[in-house]
Scaffold this motif. Sequence first.
Motif, mmCIF file in Angstrom:
data_model
loop_
_atom_site.group_PDB
_atom_site.id
_atom_site.type_symbol
_atom_site.label_atom_id
_atom_site.label_comp_id
_atom_site.label_asym_id
_atom_site.label_seq_id
_atom_site.Cartn_x
_atom_site.Cartn_y
_atom_site.Cartn_z
ATOM 1 N N ASN A 1 24.716 18.671 35.087
ATOM 2 C CA ASN A 1 24.598 19.707 34.057
ATOM 3 C C ASN A 1 25.942 20.386 33.833
ATOM 4 O O ASN A 1 26.561 20.889 34.772
ATOM 5 C CB ASN A 1 23.565 20.757 34.469
ATOM 6 C CG ASN A 1 22.153 20.191 34.459
ATOM 7 O OD1 ASN A 1 21.838 19.312 33.666
ATOM 8 N ND2 ASN A 1 21.306 20.684 35.355
ATOM 9 N N TRP A 2 26.381 20.393 32.580
ATOM 10 C CA TRP A 2 27.627 21.070 32.218
ATOM 11 C C TRP A 2 27.379 22.529 31.855
ATOM 12 O O TRP A 2 28.311 23.319 31.842
ATOM 13 C CB TRP A 2 28.272 20.351 31.035
ATOM 14 C CG TRP A 2 29.110 19.178 31.429
ATOM 15 C CD1 TRP A 2 28.865 18.311 32.445
ATOM 16 C CD2 TRP A 2 30.334 18.762 30.826
ATOM 17 N NE1 TRP A 2 29.847 17.358 32.511
ATOM 18 C CE2 TRP A 2 30.762 17.609 31.529
ATOM 19 C CE3 TRP A 2 31.094 19.217 29.771
ATOM 20 C CZ2 TRP A 2 31.934 16.930 31.198
ATOM 21 C CZ3 TRP A 2 32.268 18.548 29.432
ATOM 22 C CH2 TRP A 2 32.685 17.415 30.151
ATOM 23 N N LYS B 1 24.654 25.990 32.238
ATOM 24 C CA LYS B 1 23.546 26.633 32.940
ATOM 25 C C LYS B 1 23.031 27.775 32.083
ATOM 26 O O LYS B 1 23.814 28.582 31.563
ATOM 27 C CB LYS B 1 24.013 27.162 34.297
ATOM 28 C CG LYS B 1 22.904 27.815 35.112
ATOM 29 C CD LYS B 1 23.444 28.306 36.436
ATOM 30 C CE LYS B 1 22.333 28.985 37.251
ATOM 31 N NZ LYS B 1 22.862 29.514 38.545
ATOM 32 N N THR C 1 29.372 25.098 33.924
ATOM 33 C CA THR C 1 29.312 24.868 35.367
ATOM 34 C C THR C 1 30.659 24.358 35.869
ATOM 35 O O THR C 1 31.604 24.141 35.110
ATOM 36 C CB THR C 1 28.210 23.860 35.705
ATOM 37 O OG1 THR C 1 28.555 22.584 35.142
ATOM 38 C CG2 THR C 1 26.865 24.300 35.139
ATOM 39 N N GLY D 1 19.305 23.975 33.088
ATOM 40 C CA GLY D 1 20.605 23.352 32.930
ATOM 41 C C GLY D 1 20.587 22.231 31.903
ATOM 42 O O GLY D 1 19.548 21.581 31.691
#
Length: 509
Positions: free
Chosen positions: A56-57, A59, A176, A83
């Motif tokens: 996940n880039w 959140k 993230t 995410g």
Amino acid sequence: MKEVGLSRADVSAKDKAKGSGLVERLNAQVAGRKLGILLSMAASAITLLTMLPLFNWFKIVNGYKLVKKLKVAADEVAKLKGGYSVFNMLSFVQHSGAGILGLFAMMMLILACACLYFQIVYIVKGALNKTDKKGYLGIYGAGEAAMLFGVLTGCVALIFAAFAKKNLGLEAIRPTVFVYLVIAVSVIGYVIVKNMQVAERRIYHEHGLLMEIKKNWVLFLMLVPTFVYFLINNYLPMAGVYYAFTQFNFRDGLWASPFVGFKNFEYLVSADLFRLTRNTVLYNVVFILLGNALQIVFAILVSQITVKWFKKSAQTLMFMPYFVSFVILKVIIYNIFEYQYGVINTLITSLGGERIDFYNTPLYWPFLITIFFIWKNIGYGMVVYLATIMGIDAELYDAAKVDGANIFQQIRFITLPQLKPTFIILLLYALGGIMKGQFELFYQMIGNNGVLYNITDILDTYVYRIAMTQPLSIGLGTAAGLYQSVFGFVLIVVTNWVVKRKNAEYALF
């Protein structure tokens, strides 16, 4: 001895003398490859892995406040998760109703796909470790592009998070650690590749883009108007592709209308997309092949005319239909084929025959459409081939005559082979727009005659009818245009690849 005649070992030694210790270490051989290539490949591999949907880039924070602010429907709240990767951020846009983030998320997705492509290309080239006549410059060029796209993708992700925070009024989407990791390893990889590339360029006396611009700044300055023209008319409008995935409404406007995913494409498929595609492609195939064949034939015939006034008159008469308006063409066709008072039916009844109901008989129209298309365009296409024929060296024909070749043999062994490159180039250009039907021709000839739709309806006329009956169907029209463009792009790339394998000189790229 000139420097270009030196061996690679001598030149490399000379280059190392000029370079730094860092370059020497990066050029050291490790496991059959340069250390710098291995390190930059590792950077590409890290970028490639962290961009996968598993990581996940973004959140989602303050989820409760965000749901309350966006007034998300109860059945959509469950679909929002904590995410998101670059590849499924559009699902957040769709389920949250934050349409203002849609265009940005779409552009970020396209950029991420381009980044993945360049990372894979560099890893493959680095793994193969094949050099060409300019050494490792090809590999370094791929590495430079991969690293730049890695940095660009990471930076755009940070800007997207800031954009979301500003427009949603909350710290709703937080990047993230993977975003920062991609930027860091891409910057390191870029520094490594750039240092090696500079040293390699000195070996082969190559220089970069900035040096090229400095050297030929006048030529680049002359290209600015062309660049601006294509930027405004061809590249900036490509952002409108996003409308294909939205349901436009005036309240939210062009950039904030709800994101609906592939619903517009589903609507096209349910509207018998296969039939529309079949009609569009088959008509265009006939137009291209038969049209070019007849244009070549008439160009050869005109080129053989020796009487000047007759030759010019023939060219003018054949070229004139190209300037006939489609509206005028409709009037001509209607007066010829109309059931009660049309020329053909009047002639048939005067001879004691039965009238033919052309406008309620679909069988006739594929032939009629083809005939009138060729009639209207044959003169324009003929000029292109005639210009090529006029450019053929006359000595070839003189030599053929000396060898006893008759007119047909001259055409077969001289004229047609000389026309082949022109034909292939025009064919490739035409294939790029094979899904773009001749809208004016079909609409003016057929109009809203539903009896003929099954065999004469093409994608352009269908979308036009939908747009007229549903004025806000911008998304549907854009989806159809995107489908046409992708179809044509894939077709021309495949055709160009086939042509390139047969004869690379005839390929467009």
